[in-house]
Design an enzyme around this catalytic site. Sequence first.
Site, PDB file in Angstrom:
ATOM      1  CE1 TYR A   1      32.149  51.528  34.364  1.00 39.46           C
ATOM      2  CE2 TYR A   1      33.438  53.107  33.103  1.00 39.46           C
ATOM      3  CZ  TYR A   1      33.274  51.839  33.627  1.00 39.46           C
ATOM      4  OH  TYR A   1      34.242  50.885  33.421  1.00 39.46           O
TER       5      TYR A   1
ATOM      6  CB  VAL B   1      36.030  56.100  28.124  1.00 45.87           C
ATOM      7  CG1 VAL B   1      36.343  54.656  27.705  1.00 45.87           C
ATOM      8  CG2 VAL B   1      36.375  56.303  29.594  1.00 45.87           C
TER       9      VAL B   1
ATOM     10  CG  HIS C   1      39.536  50.706  25.746  1.00 46.20           C
ATOM     11  ND1 HIS C   1      40.648  50.951  26.521  1.00 46.20           N
ATOM     12  CD2 HIS C   1      39.836  49.589  25.039  1.00 46.20           C
ATOM     13  CE1 HIS C   1      41.563  50.020  26.308  1.00 46.20           C
ATOM     14  NE2 HIS C   1      41.095  49.190  25.389  1.00 46.20           N
TER      15      HIS C   1
ATOM     16  CB  CYS D   1      16.419  52.443  25.554  1.00 45.66           C
ATOM     17  SG  CYS D   1      16.943  52.459  23.812  1.00 45.66           S
TER      18      CYS D   1
ATOM     19  N   GLY E   1      51.279  58.553  26.293  1.00 44.24           N
ATOM     20  CA  GLY E   1      50.585  58.519  27.585  1.00 44.24           C
ATOM     21  C   GLY E   1      49.904  57.214  27.911  1.00 44.24           C
TER      22      GLY E   1
HETATM   23  N1  APR Z   1      52.281  62.996  30.118  1.00 40.21           N
HETATM   24  C1  APR Z   1      52.617  61.833  29.502  1.00 40.21           C
HETATM   25  N2  APR Z   1      52.412  60.610  30.057  1.00 40.21           N
HETATM   26  C2  APR Z   1      51.841  60.578  31.278  1.00 40.21           C
HETATM   27  C3  APR Z   1      51.465  61.743  31.982  1.00 40.21           C
HETATM   28  C4  APR Z   1      51.712  62.987  31.341  1.00 40.21           C
HETATM   29  N3  APR Z   1      51.393  64.154  31.926  1.00 40.21           N
HETATM   30  N4  APR Z   1      50.936  61.370  33.177  1.00 40.21           N
HETATM   31  C5  APR Z   1      50.980  60.024  33.215  1.00 40.21           C
HETATM   32  N5  APR Z   1      51.528  59.549  32.088  1.00 40.21           N
HETATM   33  C6  APR Z   1      51.759  58.150  31.720  1.00 40.21           C
HETATM   34  C7  APR Z   1      52.107  57.248  32.872  1.00 40.21           C
HETATM   35  O1  APR Z   1      53.528  57.242  33.065  1.00 40.21           O
HETATM   36  C8  APR Z   1      51.597  55.897  32.391  1.00 40.21           C
HETATM   37  O2  APR Z   1      52.603  55.205  31.664  1.00 40.21           O
HETATM   38  O3  APR Z   1      50.537  57.659  31.202  1.00 40.21           O
HETATM   39  C9  APR Z   1      50.460  56.262  31.449  1.00 40.21           C
HETATM   40  C10 APR Z   1      49.092  55.948  32.015  1.00 40.21           C
HETATM   41  O4  APR Z   1      49.016  54.552  32.175  1.00 40.21           O
HETATM   42  P1  APR Z   1      47.659  53.899  32.730  1.00 40.21           P
HETATM   43  O5  APR Z   1      47.213  54.624  33.942  1.00 40.21           O
HETATM   44  O6  APR Z   1      47.902  52.424  32.780  1.00 40.21           O
HETATM   45  O7  APR Z   1      46.587  54.218  31.592  1.00 40.21           O
HETATM   46  P2  APR Z   1      46.456  53.523  30.173  1.00 40.21           P
HETATM   47  O8  APR Z   1      47.781  53.085  29.657  1.00 40.21           O
HETATM   48  O9  APR Z   1      45.653  54.426  29.317  1.00 40.21           O
HETATM   49  O10 APR Z   1      45.568  52.216  30.516  1.00 40.21           O
HETATM   50  C11 APR Z   1      45.179  51.429  29.418  1.00 40.21           C
HETATM   51  O11 APR Z   1      43.844  50.055  30.867  1.00 40.21           O
HETATM   52  O12 APR Z   1      42.545  50.081  32.710  1.00 40.21           O
HETATM   53  C12 APR Z   1      42.514  49.956  31.355  1.00 40.21           C
HETATM   54  O13 APR Z   1      40.758  50.518  29.889  1.00 40.21           O
HETATM   55  C13 APR Z   1      41.717  51.073  30.744  1.00 40.21           C
HETATM   56  O14 APR Z   1      42.170  52.285  28.714  1.00 40.21           O
HETATM   57  C14 APR Z   1      42.734  51.848  29.925  1.00 40.21           C
HETATM   58  C15 APR Z   1      43.833  50.834  29.686  1.00 40.21           C
END
Ligand code: APR
Length: 237
Positions: A52, A89, A105, A132, A172
């Site tokens: 992190y 985040v 999150h 803290c 996204g």
């Molecule tokens: N524009 C639009 N969409 C996009 C772009 C872009 N430039 N680049 C990537 N994507 C899409 C991908 O196609 C995918 O469907 O964004 C999505 C990202 O998916 P993940 O990587 O799974 O991220 P997210 O959906 O936010 O994950 C949800 O999972 O791991 C946990 O806590 C973590 O908050 C996260 C949660």
Amino acid sequence: MNIVMLTGAGISAESGLATFRAADGLWEGHRVEDVATPEAFARDPAQVHSFYDARRARLREVEPNAAHVALARLDAEWPDELLIVTQNVDDLHKRAGAKRLLHMHGELNKGWCLACGERFAWAGPMGESACCPACEVAGSVRPDIVWFGEMPYDMECIDAALQHADLFVSIGTSGAVYPAAGFVQTARYCGARTLEINLEPSAGSIFFDEVRIGPASELVPAWVEEILSCSPAKAGA
Ligand code: APR
């Protein structure tokens, strides 16, 4: 017309922040179990802090993109209820100026003291000996991030917003992680129209009335322009 938006890592991808499930995504090289669970933190706090700390440091190297800016504009100009719920985040929605925003999150730029329970802003490296600022106990500060197996923040508020939404827009996100992945079904059940904006169809695309495929930095500003150009009365049609 009341709007609820859900954003995921894809909205920050064009700012240069890695998504989770793309080929070069964050979870590559890191097993979730090793860096994003309470058990991992209990087992190896140094590894979790370094994961992190690296992501927090990366925030200083990136900027909000046109999609974040467009949502902040919509937030500022939309006369009816509006809520941006982000799974991210990072601080890019905030830095773009979004106000009606919930981080379900948690946030990289926050710490949480397990000794006194206080939550507070934290910008630099945290590490195991972080002290803290509230109770001054060292070594009990963790990232204020919701890990797998923990309850996301503000769920009551999010649920209430979904119940009153006329339009739900997902931007996204892969639709891979609940409860966020279920928001579209709640919105539909409560009568909202649903729109997905994503680089590729998500796991939940079938639940959306409309799916627009392409990069957020292009499609989100276009959508915001479209929705602001029609009067709220007409938009509610
Ligand atoms: N524009 C639009 N969409 C996009 C772009 C872009 N430039 N680049 C990537 N994507 C899409 C991908 O196609 C995918 O469907 O964004 C999505 C990202 O998916 P993940 O990587 O799974 O991220 P997210 O959906 O936010 O994950 C949800 O999972 O791991 C946990 O806590 C973590 O908050 C996260 C949660």
